[in-house]
Design a protein around this motif. Structure first.
Motif, PDB file in Angstrom:
ATOM      1  N   LYS A  88      40.099  28.613  38.739  1.00 50.05           N
ATOM      2  CA  LYS A  88      40.887  29.854  38.674  1.00 50.05           C
ATOM      3  C   LYS A  88      42.192  29.574  39.401  1.00 50.05           C
ATOM      4  CE  LYS A  88      37.779  33.174  36.669  1.00 50.05           C
ATOM      5  NZ  LYS A  88      38.270  33.599  35.294  1.00 50.05           N
ATOM      6  N   SER A 143      41.465  39.096  43.797  1.00 51.91           N
ATOM      7  CA  SER A 143      41.779  38.701  42.278  1.00 51.91           C
ATOM      8  C   SER A 143      42.592  37.330  42.405  1.00 51.91           C
ATOM      9  CB  SER A 143      42.336  39.913  41.702  1.00 51.91           C
ATOM     10  OG  SER A 143      43.700  40.147  42.596  1.00 51.91           O
ATOM     11  N   GLY A 203      46.082  29.092  38.216  1.00 51.75           N
ATOM     12  CA  GLY A 203      46.225  30.466  38.669  1.00 51.75           C
ATOM     13  C   GLY A 203      47.876  30.230  39.080  1.00 51.75           C
ATOM     14  N   ASN A 237      34.624  30.600  26.999  1.00 58.61           N
ATOM     15  CA  ASN A 237      35.423  30.366  28.211  1.00 58.61           C
ATOM     16  C   ASN A 237      35.818  29.140  28.524  1.00 58.61           C
ATOM     17  OD1 ASN A 237      35.500  33.269  28.270  1.00 58.61           O
ATOM     18  ND2 ASN A 237      33.443  33.399  29.588  1.00 58.61           N
ATOM     19  N   ASP A 253      45.486  36.199  39.495  1.00 59.77           N
ATOM     20  CA  ASP A 253      46.258  36.479  38.351  1.00 59.77           C
ATOM     21  C   ASP A 253      45.965  37.765  37.757  1.00 59.77           C
ATOM     22  OD1 ASP A 253      47.712  33.890  38.685  1.00 59.77           O
ATOM     23  OD2 ASP A 253      46.928  33.122  37.107  1.00 59.77           O
ATOM     24  N   GLY A 254      45.660  38.529  38.957  1.00 62.49           N
ATOM     25  CA  GLY A 254      45.502  40.248  38.415  1.00 62.49           C
ATOM     26  C   GLY A 254      44.034  40.336  37.864  1.00 62.49           C
ATOM     27  N   LYS A 255      43.189  39.377  37.965  1.00 62.05           N
ATOM     28  CA  LYS A 255      41.764  39.617  37.534  1.00 62.05           C
ATOM     29  C   LYS A 255      40.823  39.527  38.576  1.00 62.05           C
ATOM     30  CE  LYS A 255      42.673  38.039  32.652  1.00 62.05           C
ATOM     31  NZ  LYS A 255      42.252  36.771  31.801  1.00 62.05           N
ATOM     32  N   HIS A 256      39.854  40.479  38.864  1.00 65.24           N
ATOM     33  CA  HIS A 256      39.091  40.655  39.707  1.00 65.24           C
ATOM     34  C   HIS A 256      38.167  39.316  39.550  1.00 65.24           C
ATOM     35  CE1 HIS A 256      36.515  42.199  42.984  1.00 65.24           C
ATOM     36  NE2 HIS A 256      35.329  42.251  42.051  1.00 65.24           N
ATOM     37  N   LEU A 257      37.858  38.663  40.898  1.00 62.38           N
ATOM     38  CA  LEU A 257      37.016  37.644  40.984  1.00 62.38           C
ATOM     39  C   LEU A 257      35.422  38.172  41.363  1.00 62.38           C
ATOM     40  CD1 LEU A 257      36.761  34.525  41.116  1.00 62.38           C
ATOM     41  CD2 LEU A 257      36.922  34.750  43.369  1.00 62.38           C
ATOM     42  N   GLU A 258      34.799  37.959  40.249  1.00 64.66           N
ATOM     43  CA  GLU A 258      33.430  38.418  40.499  1.00 64.66           C
ATOM     44  C   GLU A 258      32.698  37.448  40.675  1.00 64.66           C
ATOM     45  OE1 GLU A 258      32.036  40.443  36.832  1.00 64.66           O
ATOM     46  OE2 GLU A 258      33.221  41.769  37.105  1.00 64.66           O
TER      47      GLU A 258
END
Length: 447
Positions: free
Chosen positions: A177, A162, A181, A330, A164-169
């Motif tokens: 990011k 992740s 970040g 985005n 910044d706490g967001k899962h990287l897909e």
């Protein structure tokens, strides 16, 4: 020839964006029966490359490719032509129109910019599909190609979980990011590690001039063999090096650790050439190198080798509309975050603000419509956002004064608007000099 390809894409994209932006002002002006005296692509200081009067409007192409403009009667603009304002207001003039009509005219350009970007993203999603490398498919993690990332603790072989706490897909989004970040969480040999990014990371990264921050791990595919390589008669382009000194080599990032202790020695190696394994002997030079540059494996070939999964989501035209709009939103958010970083002196991001040379260098030296439209859509968003900044002489400055008039019921005087336009013009010139000065400084110093 490569420069001509870059220049062609640059001028085509710039011309398209300028013409459509000015058309965004032109159309509502005509709808509200406001006289448009000039419609120009590029600036015509002293002379024009082409001009033709049709009706009440002169259409032309200037020689200075720094933008374009429409000259609307009765409006204080970049031409600073105030002679018209000495006369009594005429019904066809901008200043005679209701505030709400003037607001629509001024917002027309940026509205077209945003619409254009969303239309491009929708069209690309429909035509090309949404292509990406699934982050979870990088079974052996990432290849860190930037020293600045190594300095903060990221290592080749780490698997990004992740940012910044967001899962990287999607791995394709990782570099942007990371730049924006503050914290990366990785899986390192089965254990979670947190990596803090310094506030001036974006400035540090740009100073190193790394072509990429991170990449999928790649096998050692021989690219160019240098003329002074001690192995120029042994290795060939497109050889896969699979072992060095009897140690298996799966990825290029493993090579330095193997070779550095073996400077000036000869070692056995295994290569794969034309699907055949060949045993050879390599000479290591005094710097612990073998004198070759690696070649990148094409995405489709990398997928066949099992390095990662290349995913493409396909959409019908109807399905591509919300996906393209979401993509545009985005990108708009990302650009807003970049402006926020530039506005924070601690990040040092303002040092990376570029001018026309920076934009020129975004375009590749090969022709790709897919890449061209990606860049054009992003530039359209940038142009729209920049024009909305509340600086006199920009659309945003005019909009600010119009909103004040609509809320207060008091219209700023023509003299005030004239002074404000002058101040705004000075600010714009200063920003242009700063941005393009950065380009020149980097070209001279190589920093």
């Amino acid at each position: 020839m490569d420069v001509l390809v870059k220049l062609s894409q640059f001028l085509l994209s710039l011309s398209l964006l300028i013409v459509l932006h000015e058309l965004g002002h032109f159309i509502p002006a005509k709808l509200f029966k406001t006289r448009v005296e000039k419609f120009y692509l590029f600036f015509d200081i002293k002379f024009s490359l082409f001009k033709k009067k049709i009706g009440e409007t002169v259409y032309g192409i200037g020689w200075l490719p720094l933008g374009g403009y429409v000259k609307i009667a009765g409006m204080i603009d970049e031409s600073m032509d105030t002679e018209q304002l000495q006369q009594e207001p005429q019904p066809w003039e901008f200043r005679s129109k209701p505030a709400w009509q003037r607001l629509i005219i001024m917002l027309g350009g940026v509205t077209v910019n945003f619409i254009l970007a969303f239309v491009i993203y929708i069209g690309m999603t429909w035509f090309y599909g949404d292509k990406y490398i699934a982050n979870d498919s990088l079974k052996d993690g990432i290849w860190v190609t930037s020293e600045v990332l190594e300095d903060v603790g990221l290592q080749s072989g780490d698997k990004i979980i992740s940012i910044d706490g967001k899962h990287l897909e999607r791995f394709d989004q990782a570099a942007m990011k990371i730049v924006m970040g503050k914290e990366i969480v990785v899986d390192r040999n089965g254990a979670k590690q947190k990596i803090k990014l310094p506030v001036d990371f974006i400035n540090s990264a740009s100073k190193r001039k790394s072509e990429k921050l991170i990449m999928p791990r790649m096998p050692f595919l021989v690219g160019k063999v240098s003329d002074d390589s001690p192995n120029k008669n042994v290795l060939k382009t497109k050889d896969f090096i699979t072992s060095l000194n009897n140690l298996p080599i799966s990825y290029f990032d493993q090579v330095d650790d193997v070779l550095k202790p073996l400077a000036n020695k000869k070692i056995p190696a295994t290569i794969k050439r034309d699907d055949k394994e060949i045993q050879i002997t390599l000479q290591i030079n005094a710097e612990g190198k073998i004198g070759v540059a690696p070649a990148l494996v094409a995405k489709n070939d990398a997928e066949k080798l099992g390095l990662y999964k290349l995913s493409t989501d396909r959409y019908s035209f109807a399905e591509s509309i919300p996906v393209g709009i979401d993509m545009g939103i985005n990108k708009l958010k990302e650009y807003g975050q970049q402006l926020k970083l530039i506005g924070n002196p601690e990040t040092g991001a303002y040092k990376e603000v570029g001018g026309f040379m920076a934009i020129f260098n975004i375009f590749p030296d090969f022709w790709s419509w897919e890449v061209f439209w990606q860049i054009t859509a992003l530039l359209s968003i940038m142009l729209g956002v920049m024009n909305l900044l509340p600086i006199p002489a920009l659309d945003g400055g005019h909009v600010l004064f119009l909103l004040y008039e609509m809320i207060s019921g008091r219209k700023p005087s023509d003299k005030f608007l004239e002074y404000a336009q002058t101040v705004g013009f000075v600010i714009l010139i200063a920003l242009l000099l700063f941005a393009n000065g950065n380009d020149i400084f980097k070209a001279i110093t190589g920093k």
